[in-house]
Every structure is written in C-alpha cells, then in structure tokens.
Scaffold this motif. Structure first.
Motif, short mmCIF file in Angstrom:
data_model
loop_
_atom_site.label_atom_id
_atom_site.label_comp_id
_atom_site.label_asym_id
_atom_site.label_seq_id
_atom_site.Cartn_x
_atom_site.Cartn_y
_atom_site.Cartn_z
N ARG A 123 0.00 15.03 -28.12
CA ARG A 123 -0.93 14.63 -27.06
C ARG A 123 -0.14 14.18 -25.85
O ARG A 123 0.91 13.54 -25.99
CB ARG A 123 -1.84 13.48 -27.49
N VAL A 124 -0.67 14.47 -24.68
CA VAL A 124 -0.06 14.03 -23.43
C VAL A 124 -1.10 13.23 -22.65
O VAL A 124 -2.24 13.69 -22.48
CB VAL A 124 0.42 15.21 -22.57
N GLU A 154 -1.86 12.40 -19.21
CA GLU A 154 -1.49 12.91 -17.89
C GLU A 154 -2.12 12.04 -16.80
O GLU A 154 -3.34 12.04 -16.62
CB GLU A 154 -1.97 14.37 -17.77
N LEU A 205 1.52 18.28 -13.99
CA LEU A 205 0.75 19.02 -14.99
C LEU A 205 1.53 20.20 -15.56
O LEU A 205 1.42 20.50 -16.75
CB LEU A 205 -0.57 19.49 -14.38
N SER A 247 3.63 18.87 -18.22
CA SER A 247 2.80 18.46 -19.36
C SER A 247 2.42 19.67 -20.19
O SER A 247 2.44 19.63 -21.43
CB SER A 247 1.54 17.74 -18.86
N LEU A 248 2.07 20.78 -19.52
CA LEU A 248 1.74 22.02 -20.22
C LEU A 248 2.92 22.53 -21.03
O LEU A 248 2.77 23.07 -22.13
CB LEU A 248 1.28 23.08 -19.22
N VAL A 267 3.62 19.96 -24.30
CA VAL A 267 2.66 19.80 -25.39
C VAL A 267 2.84 20.92 -26.41
O VAL A 267 3.23 22.04 -26.07
CB VAL A 267 1.22 19.77 -24.84
N ASN A 314 -3.10 18.51 -27.23
CA ASN A 314 -4.10 17.96 -26.34
C ASN A 314 -3.47 17.35 -25.10
O ASN A 314 -2.50 16.58 -25.20
CB ASN A 314 -4.90 16.87 -27.06
N ILE A 315 -4.02 17.67 -23.94
CA ILE A 315 -3.65 17.01 -22.69
C ILE A 315 -4.88 16.29 -22.17
O ILE A 315 -5.93 16.90 -21.94
CB ILE A 315 -3.13 18.01 -21.64
N ASN A 316 -4.76 14.98 -22.01
CA ASN A 316 -5.85 14.18 -21.49
C ASN A 316 -5.55 13.84 -20.03
O ASN A 316 -4.59 13.13 -19.73
CB ASN A 316 -6.00 12.89 -22.30
N ILE A 363 -4.11 25.27 -25.78
CA ILE A 363 -4.09 23.84 -25.43
C ILE A 363 -5.49 23.35 -25.14
O ILE A 363 -6.30 24.03 -24.50
CB ILE A 363 -3.19 23.61 -24.20
N ILE A 378 -7.54 20.78 -23.04
CA ILE A 378 -7.44 19.91 -21.87
C ILE A 378 -8.78 19.19 -21.69
O ILE A 378 -9.84 19.82 -21.67
CB ILE A 378 -7.07 20.70 -20.60
#
Length: 353
Positions: free
Chosen positions: A244-245, A247, A254, A257-258, A261, A266-268, A293, A295
């Motif tokens: 999980r990131v 962000e 971003l 972050s992509l 992960v 998961n990127i929040n 992913i 998001i």
C-alpha cells in the motif's frame, strides 16, 4: 451554568470568496466577537479547547480550495472541546462530555453524504463556542488531552480510512509506504505499526526520518539524496513492491508511487502537497492495467469510522499517541498558519483556546 452569549472567532472578511483570490493569505484573518445561540433540540453547544491545522486550511486561506465558501468564513475543521449545553431531544450526550466534531457534519455512515465539511462548505471551528448536530460528534478517548484529540478528525481519520477501508483493509505483515512526516503520514505510520505492518517512510530531511524511525518505521528514504526512491522501495521489498502507498503529494510523486507499489497493490490518494500548477499529469492507465493496481481517493471519513478508529487508538495507547509539533495560543493563530506553511513541522500544529 450561565451560557455564553458571544464567542470570539476568526473569520475571513466578507469579501473573501473563492473568486477573491487577491486576498489570498491567512494574514487576512480577523478576530471578532459574534453572538452565539443556545443549542436547538437536536444540537449540543461545545466550548472549544483546541483546534489543529491542515494543509487544506492553507488552501482555503489562499483561495485555492474548490467549491463555494460562505461569506465571513470561519476556518478550520478539526477541534476538541467540552459540551456545555444539550438540546431538549439529545439523549446520548451530557454536559461535561469531551468530544470532537466530525470533519463532514453530514457523513454519519460510510455511504452517506460528504457535503457539509467544516471550514469549507460550512463555517469551521476556529471559535471559542460552537453548536453541532448531536449525531456529528464523537467521544474523545479518555487518555488523550484536548490538544491531542484535536488532531483526530481530519489527519487521523483520513489515514485510518485509507488503511482500514476500500479494496483491501490492512493486515499484519503488509508493507506500507508513507510519504513525508506531515499529519496524515505520521498517523498512517502509527496505525500501520499498530496493525502489525511494516512501514517504509520517505522525507527530504534526515532529522524527520529519525522521528519516523523512532515511531516504528523499519526503513526510511531521503528522497533528496535518493531521488529514484521507488527503485529503493522495490529493493527493500525484495523486488515485490509495497502493498500500500499513502500518496499525499499528487502528480508530483504519483509516477514513483505507481512504480513502487506491488502488482495488485493499493495506492490511496490523500492530497496534492506537490501542487497542481506546472506539474504534468501522470500516465496511470498502463501501470494500472498491467500491474492491476487499485487506486482509491480518500476524503476524510464518517462518524462510524471515527468511532472505530478511536477503538484502535484506545487499544494501542502509546503506539498511536498523536505527535504534536507545536502548540500556539488562540491569539497567535496566524503564527500557527505560518508555521504549518513553512513545512518545518513533524506531525500536527495545534491552536489552544
């Protein structure tokens, strides 16, 4: 008890609207006495003891926050205080109860509205006294001071929502990447540790990273000395990537972050601390498809989530204790804004009333 008839509060001048960007500064805040009314049947009247600041408060002050703002806007969303009067129909609260107001007054359940946000769509909490709907407030955990509790409604609840809800709630053994050492990131670090996760923290300051390590981060990365920090995250996770990131910077970070992960991770997306001006948009389509992913955008949380978060806090007293960088007097609210704007802080900036 004789109820107050007036309250001292900060507000922006009447001409301050979203389109009046020429004002554009927290220096335009004015303090004045205004009438305060007794609570209606379903309301409570609260004496404010502490207010904490958010990056959002700087956006509002600068005229860069989206949406329509009321005239003479009273700023700030996060408070902790004491009930001094209850409406005739209020049964669940009593005088003397210590409470926080939820960020969005109309967001009681996870699927309910999110339109009446304090300090934005409706007047906020930088005031000595204020009424709230009884259903929109939450009891403060017994072990927290008013100053500590004032940090919960936005920063803490945003972090809790990001970790506990959505596609896949956090579980022990997950690896969580948190960006920076601001309010949301510090709470995300603390909640992740309390949940048994491993935390990787980034910052531009080695001193701030020492704080993150002390709070339980297993790995820290200075993104000034390690500009390709996504590559370092992948190395630290044995080529897998973070589960999980959190962000907080938006388009400015971003793309990394992509890259950091894991597949199916998961990127929040919490905020846009990196700005939105000249930052180019990020191609998210291809990495989202090929890495599958998830998001998710996070806009604080509900009263129900707030209550659940407080259970986690009460069960992990030391691990989750709010980190307060500095406390300012009510009369020094502008100085508090300036300190937040400097980004020299770790954790939260609080105004004591």
């Amino acid at each position: 008890m004789t109820l107050p008839t007036k309250t001292r509060q900060y507000s922006f001048p009447q001409s301050y609207t979203l389109n009046a960007i020429q004002l554009g500064s927290f220096d335009n805040l004015v303090i004045q006495d205004v009438p305060v009314s007794a609570p209606r049947a379903t309301e409570v009247l609260v004496k404010t003891h502490a207010v904490s600041l958010q990056f959002r408060d700087l956006m509002v002050a600068g005229g860069g926050y989206p949406g329509n703002l009321p005239e003479n806007l009273v700023p700030c969303s996060d408070m902790a205080g004491e009930i001094i009067a209850v409406g005739d129909d209020v049964k669940e609260w009593k005088v003397g109860d210590r409470v926080c107001a939820n960020f969005a007054q109309d967001k009681i359940h996870n699927d309910s509205l999110n339109d009446e946000a304090l300090g934005g769509a409706i007047h906020g909490v930088l005031t000595e006294y204020r009424t709230f709907p009884a259903q929109s407030i939450v009891a403060i955990p017994d072990h927290l001071s008013y100053e500590e509790a004032s940090t919960l409604p936005c920063a803490a609840l945003t972090a809790y929502n990001a970790l506990s809800s959505g596609y896949e709630p956090i579980k022990a053994g997950d690896t969580v990447l948190v960006q920076g050492t601001g309010g949301v990131s510090i709470f995300a670090l603390q909640f992740a540790i309390a949940s048994g996760a491993t935390v990787i923290a980034t910052s531009s300051s080695d001193e701030k990273l020492k704080v993150a390590t002390k709070l339980g981060a297993k790995h820290v990365i200075n993104y000034k000395t390690t500009p390709n920090w996504a590559e370092e995250v992948v190395k630290l996770t044995n080529g897998v990537g973070a589960d999980r990131v959190i962000e907080v910077a938006g388009n400015a970070t971003l793309s990394q972050s992509l890259a950091s992960v894991r597949k199916g991770g998961n990127i929040n997306i919490i905020g846009l601390l990196g700005g939105i001006g000249d930052v180019p948009p990020v191609d998210i389509i291809r990495p989202c498809i090929f890495k599958q992913i998830n998001i998710r955008g996070i806009y604080v949380g509900s009263v129900v989530q707030f209550k659940n978060m407080n259970k986690l806090i009460a069960a992990n007293v030391e691990t989750t204790r709010p980190i307060i960088d500095k406390v300012f007097a009510f009369e020094d609210a502008k100085a508090a804004y300036a300190h937040l704007s400097s980004q020299a802080h770790v954790g939260k900036v609080v105004i004591k009333i």
